[in-house]
Design a protein around this motif. Structure first.
Motif, PDB file in Angstrom:
ATOM      1  N   ASN A 184      -7.849  -2.084   2.139  1.00 34.98           N
ATOM      2  CA  ASN A 184      -7.675  -0.752   1.578  1.00 34.98           C
ATOM      3  C   ASN A 184      -7.688  -0.812   0.055  1.00 34.98           C
ATOM      4  O   ASN A 184      -6.709  -1.171  -0.582  1.00 34.98           O
TER       5      ASN A 184
ATOM      6  N   ASN B 157      -3.523  -3.681   2.185  1.00 30.27           N
ATOM      7  CA  ASN B 157      -3.771  -3.236   0.818  1.00 30.27           C
ATOM      8  C   ASN B 157      -4.295  -4.394  -0.044  1.00 30.27           C
ATOM      9  O   ASN B 157      -4.033  -5.567   0.248  1.00 30.27           O
TER      10      ASN B 157
ATOM     11  N   GLY C  21       0.798  -1.227   0.000  1.00 30.41           N
ATOM     12  CA  GLY C  21       0.000   0.000   0.000  1.00 30.41           C
ATOM     13  C   GLY C  21       0.826   1.272   0.000  1.00 30.41           C
ATOM     14  O   GLY C  21       0.329   2.347  -0.272  1.00 30.41           O
TER      15      GLY C  21
HETATM   16  C1  FMN Z   1      -2.075   9.999   2.566  1.00 31.67           C
HETATM   17  C2  FMN Z   1      -2.021   8.517   2.491  1.00 31.67           C
HETATM   18  C3  FMN Z   1      -2.728   7.847   1.495  1.00 31.67           C
HETATM   19  C4  FMN Z   1      -2.707   6.466   1.405  1.00 31.67           C
HETATM   20  N1  FMN Z   1      -3.417   5.860   0.418  1.00 31.67           N
HETATM   21  C5  FMN Z   1      -3.416   4.510   0.344  1.00 31.67           C
HETATM   22  C6  FMN Z   1      -4.189   3.840  -0.642  1.00 31.67           C
HETATM   23  O1  FMN Z   1      -4.866   4.465  -1.466  1.00 31.67           O
HETATM   24  N2  FMN Z   1      -4.173   2.488  -0.665  1.00 31.67           N
HETATM   25  C7  FMN Z   1      -3.441   1.764   0.234  1.00 31.67           C
HETATM   26  O2  FMN Z   1      -3.473   0.550   0.203  1.00 31.67           O
HETATM   27  N3  FMN Z   1      -2.704   2.370   1.181  1.00 31.67           N
HETATM   28  C8  FMN Z   1      -2.676   3.714   1.263  1.00 31.67           C
HETATM   29  N4  FMN Z   1      -1.951   4.317   2.246  1.00 31.67           N
HETATM   30  C9  FMN Z   1      -1.232   3.470   3.223  1.00 31.67           C
HETATM   31  C10 FMN Z   1      -2.170   2.999   4.319  1.00 31.67           C
HETATM   32  O3  FMN Z   1      -2.196   3.967   5.362  1.00 31.67           O
HETATM   33  C11 FMN Z   1      -1.727   1.680   4.939  1.00 31.67           C
HETATM   34  O4  FMN Z   1      -0.396   1.793   5.300  1.00 31.67           O
HETATM   35  C12 FMN Z   1      -1.870   0.499   4.013  1.00 31.67           C
HETATM   36  O5  FMN Z   1      -3.156   0.397   3.506  1.00 31.67           O
HETATM   37  C13 FMN Z   1      -1.524  -0.755   4.767  1.00 31.67           C
HETATM   38  O6  FMN Z   1      -1.582  -1.865   3.916  1.00 31.67           O
HETATM   39  P1  FMN Z   1      -0.294  -2.740   3.584  1.00 31.67           P
HETATM   40  O7  FMN Z   1       0.475  -2.924   4.872  1.00 31.67           O
HETATM   41  O8  FMN Z   1      -0.838  -4.004   3.069  1.00 31.67           O
HETATM   42  O9  FMN Z   1       0.511  -1.976   2.597  1.00 31.67           O
HETATM   43  C14 FMN Z   1      -1.950   5.715   2.337  1.00 31.67           C
HETATM   44  C15 FMN Z   1      -1.237   6.388   3.328  1.00 31.67           C
HETATM   45  C16 FMN Z   1      -1.264   7.760   3.403  1.00 31.67           C
HETATM   46  C17 FMN Z   1      -0.494   8.428   4.487  1.00 31.67           C
END
Ligand code: FMN
Ligand code: SF4
Ligand code: FES
Lengths: 472, 211
Positions: A99, A228, A74
């Motif tokens: 997400n 994600n 993500g």
């Molecule tokens: C401003 C901002 C926008 C984000 N947008 C997304 C997003 O659209 N999709 C996503 O998966 N994670 C996004 N993230 C990261 C998430 O906060 C989160 O870390 C993530 O979804 C965790 O999933 P993962 O550990 O599988 O990567 C974003 C973080 C920030 C700070």
């Protein structure tokens, strides 16, 4: 049941995904026109990962994910197995939030996974829920993605009907509900605590940290895993084939494959599944298997390596592997797997302005350095572009940047993966504000002369002849 | 005359609203899906619809408005039958997104943010819509078109005017709805009623840190 909307031939005209000869762990079904149906899914090994998981204990499944070093896709690249371990014991119910808000500029891969292989994502969710004892899963899909919502909903209906989701799944004692929910247009909701707020039916504003992970306090105050779409889509393959097989792809610290959307001035832009950690930016941008070079034989000027939030890279970075550590050591991040390539015709100031404009528009307004700072950055860049820049503007841009994100950005990218430093250096609640600083600092460092040329370029001011004797 | 709020949703949609709420441990979580339902029905979110959504999920109208106004997709006044969103973010900018937007303004005879006098089209400039490799791109009522040339745009507008696409009117998102009866669900209850470790975990509880 109505059939999912095909968006009249859009997929045929502008497919997005481009297959290559590398291993396909998560895009293996994309070649089939009916890849999103349960029938195709089952005919191509679908739900085998779940069956394998159900034969093991939950702890064993968690251990497999730990051993595979499945990194979050993500943005932050945090290992899923480690994050899963942060759930506090005995505070049931625990929830899973997926997400699917994909909206970081340049990022285009979660939408493909949701539209083309929704069952793979659902199976990934089931595996996570089984491993951790999560009692309900919320699939939060970006509001603007109508087709992804239809495909996921149709797949859920099929999966419930066939007994893959819901009560006593496939005759076991494992039961979980999965619901498709929607966003409604707000980039910041991608930040995981903002996503949880939105899922609770509130304005999508990030929560104050600590706690840093929703695993401690998440949805309805309960322990919640947020992952994600792409991260979870890896689980079916991983459970079917095992952690060792997974680790045979990619590199030691970044195993498996990853999807990269490579866009901009390219001969063949596209979304490619590539081996994580071993492929280099050069191969991806110039390789015959991938983007086949800069359009019309032009020269590379710069590229964004990991989505709109990441500091920009240049020619000397082309030989870095697509791996978190070396990219972090070079001062940027792989972020959301979005590479935007710009050739020598690109106006560096204009490109930076466009990314900053995005962050200014999407700032949720909760903290002052971000709300005010991103707006100022955007306005100053705009006036420089309009030929109204002032000599002090470059320093002013850097100064505002330093107020939002003091010191080198991103601090997190310089650390060891196992110990992402939290909190990162920022004066804001979430990293959105600091993200707006990245393009400004990157382009000023490298193309200061372009800024200066725009600032000193003055259209001659017509001097009116003042009639002698006129009162001034 | 103000409509009585119970009759804001059609009978079908009222039933769908109840169904949507049943998928969440707390009714308030259905806020965004219910606002989409209202927008799907009327093309925008009316004051009366916000009142009804508030009643259905047990919050005040002010809270519904306060939440709805945070999200860009919700419209509080009618827009064109087709909302055309042209992306000008970085990848699209590099590949002609601004020029496409300009062309769209000319063809439709409207400013960015404006609606044509026949109420057919509303034109917007939007941020990245996750189709960056297909730049320049746009959405019509959230259905994608990629690598759009000026000629493609003209043809699209003609087709929409002639009713020759399968793009539904503004507000309609997913045309598939989640439906599974209570009997086949695991059971969705408020968190207070789910304090026990799930059975497949407690069965393995000797080694599970969580118990
Ligand atoms: C401003 C901002 C926008 C984000 N947008 C997304 C997003 O659209 N999709 C996503 O998966 N994670 C996004 N993230 C990261 C998430 O906060 C989160 O870390 C993530 O979804 C965790 O999933 P993962 O550990 O599988 O990567 C974003 C973080 C920030 C700070
Ligand atoms: S940094 Fe910006 S987007 Fe993040 S919480 Fe603060 S104001 Fe909101
Ligand atoms: S930049 Fe236009 S779709 Fe991503």
């Amino acid at each position: 049941m109505s059939t999912p909307h095909e968006s009249d031939g859009y997929l045929a005209h502008a497919p997005g995904y481009v297959a290559n000869d590398g291993p396909k762990l998560i895009t293996s079904r994309f070649e089939h026109s009916d890849s999103f149906t349960l029938q195709r899914y089952l005919a191509t090994g679908g739900y085998n990962g779940l069956q394998a998981a159900l034969r093991a204990t939950p702890q064993e499944v968690h251990q497999q994910v730990r051993e595979a070093t499945l990194l979050g896709r993500g943005g932050a690249g945090f290992p899923a197995g480690v994050k899963w371990g942060f759930l506090p014991p005995g505070k049931h119910p625990y929830y899973l939030v997926v997400n699917g808000d994909e909206s970081e500029p340049g990022t285009y891969k979660d939408r493909l996974l949701m539209e083309r292989d929704p069952h793979q994502l659902i199976e990934g969710c089931l595996i996570a829920c089984y491993a951790l004892g999560l009692q309900q899963c919320f699939l939060y899909v970006r509001g603007e993605m109508a087709l992804a919502q239809e495909r996921i909903t149709a797949a859920l209906n099929e999966a419930y009907e066939a007994g893959y989701v819901g009560r006593e799944i496939r005759g076991s004692d494992f039961s979980v509900d999965i619901v498709m929910s929607q966003g409604a247009g707000a980039y910041i909701v991608g930040e995981e605590t903002a996503l949880i707020e939105s899922l609770e039916g509130r304005r999508g504003m990030p929560r104050l940290k600590p706690p840093y992970f929703p695993a401690a306090v998440g949805l309805y105050g309960q322990p919640t895993i947020v992952n994600n779409v792409e991260t979870l889509s890896n689980l079916p393959w991983l459970l079917t084939n095992g952690a060792e097989a997974y680790r045979s792809y990619g590199s030691e610290t970044s195993p498996g494959t990853r999807m990269f959307a490579v866009s901009g001035h390219l001969q063949r832009p596209g979304v490619y599944e590539v081996q994580h950690g071993v492929t280099t930016f050069r191969e991806l941008i110039y390789g015959n298997n991938y983007c086949q070079g800069i359009r019309q034989g032009r020269e590379l000027k710069m590229f964004i390596p990991g989505g709109g939030s990441s500091p920009w890279f240049f020619g000397e970075h082309l030989d870095l592997p697509l791996e978190a550590k070396p990219v972090g050591a070079a001062g940027s991040m792989l972020g959301s797997g979005a590479i935007v390539v710009m050739d020598d015709t690109t106006d560096a100031v204009k490109a930076a302005w466009r990314v900053v404009k995005f962050f200014a528009r999407e700032s949720c307004g909760k903290c002052t350095p971000c709300r005010e700072g991103t707006t100022w950055l955007e306005q100053i860049l705009r006036r420089i572009l309009d030929g109204e820049g002032r000599p002090a503007d470059i320093d002013l841009l850097l100064d505002i940047g330093d107020n939002i994100s003091p010191g080198p950005y991103p601090a997190a990218a310089h650390g060891e993966l196992e110990a992402v430093p939290f909190p990162p250096r920022q004066t804001t609640i979430c990293p959105l504000g600091p993200s707006a600083v990245a393009p400004v600092v990157s382009t000023i460092r490298r193309f200061r002369h372009e800024y200066e040329a725009k600032i000193t370029r003055r259209d001659p001011i017509p001097v009116m002849a003042v009639p002698a004797g006129a009162a001034l | 005359m103000k409509p009585d709020s119970a009759s804001v949703f059609t009978t079908d949609n009222e039933a769908r609203a109840v169904e949507i709420i049943s998928w969440f441990p707390r009714p308030r979580s259905a806020m965004i899906p219910l606002l989409h339902l209202a927008q799907q029905q009327d093309g925008y979110v009316s004051d009366a619809a916000m009142r009804r959504v508030g009643e259905l999920i047990g919050v005040t109208t002010a809270e519904v408005k306060g939440t709805a106004s945070f999200y860009e997709m919700f419209r509080f006044e009618p827009v064109g039958r087709y909302l055309i969103n042209v992306c000008t973010n970085i990848s699209c900018l590099l590949c002609g997104g601004e020029e496409l937007l300009e062309h769209a303004c000319e063809v439709l005879g409207t400013e960015v943010g404006g609606t044509t006098s026949d109420a057919m089209f509303t034109l917007e400039e939007v941020e990245c819509i996750a189709a960056c490799t297909e730049a320049p791109c746009l959405q019509v009522n959230y259905r994608y078109r990629g690598r759009v040339t000026n000629t493609d745009f003209d043809r699209l507008v003609e087709d929409l005017r002639a009713g020759q696409t399968d793009i539904p009117h503004h507000g309609v998102l997913s045309q598939v709805h989640q439906r599974t009866d209570a009997e086949h669900r695991a059971g969705i209850v408020p968190p207070e009623q789910a304090r026990e470790a799930p059975v497949w975990i407690s069965r393995n509880s000797d080694t599970q840190a969580g118990d």
